[in-house]
Design a protein around this motif. Structure first.
Motif, short mmCIF file in Angstrom:
data_model
loop_
_atom_site.label_atom_id
_atom_site.label_comp_id
_atom_site.label_asym_id
_atom_site.label_seq_id
_atom_site.Cartn_x
_atom_site.Cartn_y
_atom_site.Cartn_z
N UNK A 40 -3.86 -16.14 -16.34
CA UNK A 40 -4.83 -16.39 -15.27
C UNK A 40 -4.44 -15.66 -13.99
N UNK A 41 -3.15 -15.68 -13.66
CA UNK A 41 -2.69 -15.01 -12.44
C UNK A 41 -2.88 -13.51 -12.54
N UNK A 42 -2.56 -12.93 -13.68
CA UNK A 42 -2.72 -11.49 -13.88
C UNK A 42 -4.16 -11.07 -13.70
N UNK A 47 -4.85 -7.33 -5.49
CA UNK A 47 -3.91 -6.58 -4.65
C UNK A 47 -2.72 -7.41 -4.19
N UNK A 48 -2.67 -8.69 -4.59
CA UNK A 48 -1.53 -9.54 -4.20
C UNK A 48 -0.25 -9.11 -4.91
N UNK A 49 -0.38 -8.36 -6.02
CA UNK A 49 0.81 -7.91 -6.73
C UNK A 49 0.83 -6.39 -6.87
N UNK A 50 2.04 -5.84 -6.87
CA UNK A 50 2.20 -4.41 -7.05
C UNK A 50 3.00 -4.07 -8.29
N UNK A 96 -4.14 -4.82 -19.55
CA UNK A 96 -5.20 -4.45 -18.62
C UNK A 96 -4.71 -4.30 -17.18
N UNK A 97 -3.56 -4.88 -16.86
CA UNK A 97 -3.14 -4.86 -15.46
C UNK A 97 -2.90 -3.43 -14.99
N UNK A 98 -3.38 -3.08 -13.78
CA UNK A 98 -3.21 -1.72 -13.28
C UNK A 98 -1.84 -1.46 -12.67
N UNK A 261 -1.78 2.43 3.05
CA UNK A 261 -2.97 2.88 2.34
C UNK A 261 -3.62 1.79 1.50
N UNK A 262 -2.97 0.61 1.44
CA UNK A 262 -3.49 -0.44 0.57
C UNK A 262 -4.48 -1.32 1.29
N UNK A 263 -5.50 -1.74 0.55
CA UNK A 263 -6.44 -2.70 1.12
C UNK A 263 -5.83 -4.07 1.10
N UNK A 264 -6.20 -4.90 2.03
CA UNK A 264 -5.62 -6.25 2.11
C UNK A 264 -6.26 -7.17 1.08
#
Length: 264
Positions: A40-42, A47-50, A96-98, A261-264
């Motif tokens: 569920x978290x994934x 953008x909360x995770x890198x 699927x995670x980017x 460069x990252x969106x919030x």
């Protein structure tokens, strides 16, 4: 569930989502509750995770499914099918995670544990790390995508040998075959994997997402189709905030600040 609602075992620190795939309390068998929550978290973290860090909480990364629970189930086939279904939703979310997926592979990675290692972008093991399919030993067939990922990593013929003979692979063997990225001392595995995950989370995440998207498309594309996909991707990257910052920093001989460069 959002990233900020993540349960206690799931932590997001410095942009890294830490997932415990097996716990000592469960004899380092696959922790189905944990991976269900992680799924569920994934899917919702955005953008909360890198980066994602996969770890085992105990002597092993993951010793496979809970065989004692299989034996105790009144309807074994139905029970094992439900476990596989939950596990496979996690596999799909992980695939699927980017963002980059890093695994800290200590001790044994057997059965489902080996399947998870095959899904990682970077898997760091130790001198005592061992991998084993483990399915034939209990008369089972693979799950977690191993019958799909393993042939693509080691080749079809070698994958069949490993699966059919239930081969035990040392850390050195696993590195040579491409299942593990590299080895460190056993007591350094989690620290090194965390360092790598943090470094990736602070890097050009849009570039990483593009790389992973191209890697997925290569599974079905012809060379010509993949070349077209690469041309479109690199063109878009050159016009993106990440690409502009990277090129400008190179020309100006400074370290790029990809966080800007990252969106919030």
């Amino acid at each position: 569930m959002t990233a900020t609602d993540a349960p206690s075992n799931l932590r997001i620190e410095d942009g890294v989502l830490r997932v415990v795939v097996a716990t000592a309390a469960n004899a380092t068998a696959l922790d189905v509750d944990e991976i269900t929550q992680a799924t569920a978290v994934l899917r919702e973290a955005g953008s909360a995770i890198g980066a994602v860090l996969l770890v085992g909480d105990g002597a092993n990364f993951c010793a496979g499914g809970n065989v004692r629970a299989f034996a105790a189930a009144e309807r074994r086939g139905e029970y094992v099918g439900e476990i596989a279904g939950a596990f496979h939703e996690f596999v799909r979310a992980l695939d699927d995670t980017p963002v980059p997926v890093v695994a800290a592979v200590n001790g044994w990675a057997a059965g489902a544990g080996m399947s998870i290692v095959c899904l990682a972008d970077i898997a760091i093991g130790g001198t005592s790390t061992k991998l084993r399919p483990a399915y034939p030993t209990i008369g089972f067939t693979p799950d977690g995508g191993m019958s799909w990922t393993l042939p693509r990593i080691v080749g079809a013929s070698r994958a069949r040998e490993i699966l059919l003979t239930d081969a035990i692979l040392s850390g050195d063997d696993a590195v040579k075959l491409g299942l593990l990225s590299r080895l460190v001392e056993d007591d350094q595995i989690q620290d090194e994997a965390l360092r790598v995950a943090r470094s990736l989370a602070a890097g050009p995440t849009a570039s990483y997402a593009g790389i992973k998207k191209l890697s997925r498309s290569s599974r079905t594309n012809s060379l010509s189709e993949q070349l077209d996909a690469e041309a479109a991707s690199i063109s878009a990257a050159a016009d993106s905030p990440t690409g502009r910052e990277g090129v400008d920093a190179f020309v100006e001989k400074r370290r790029p600040d990809f966080s800007s460069t990252r969106s919030s």
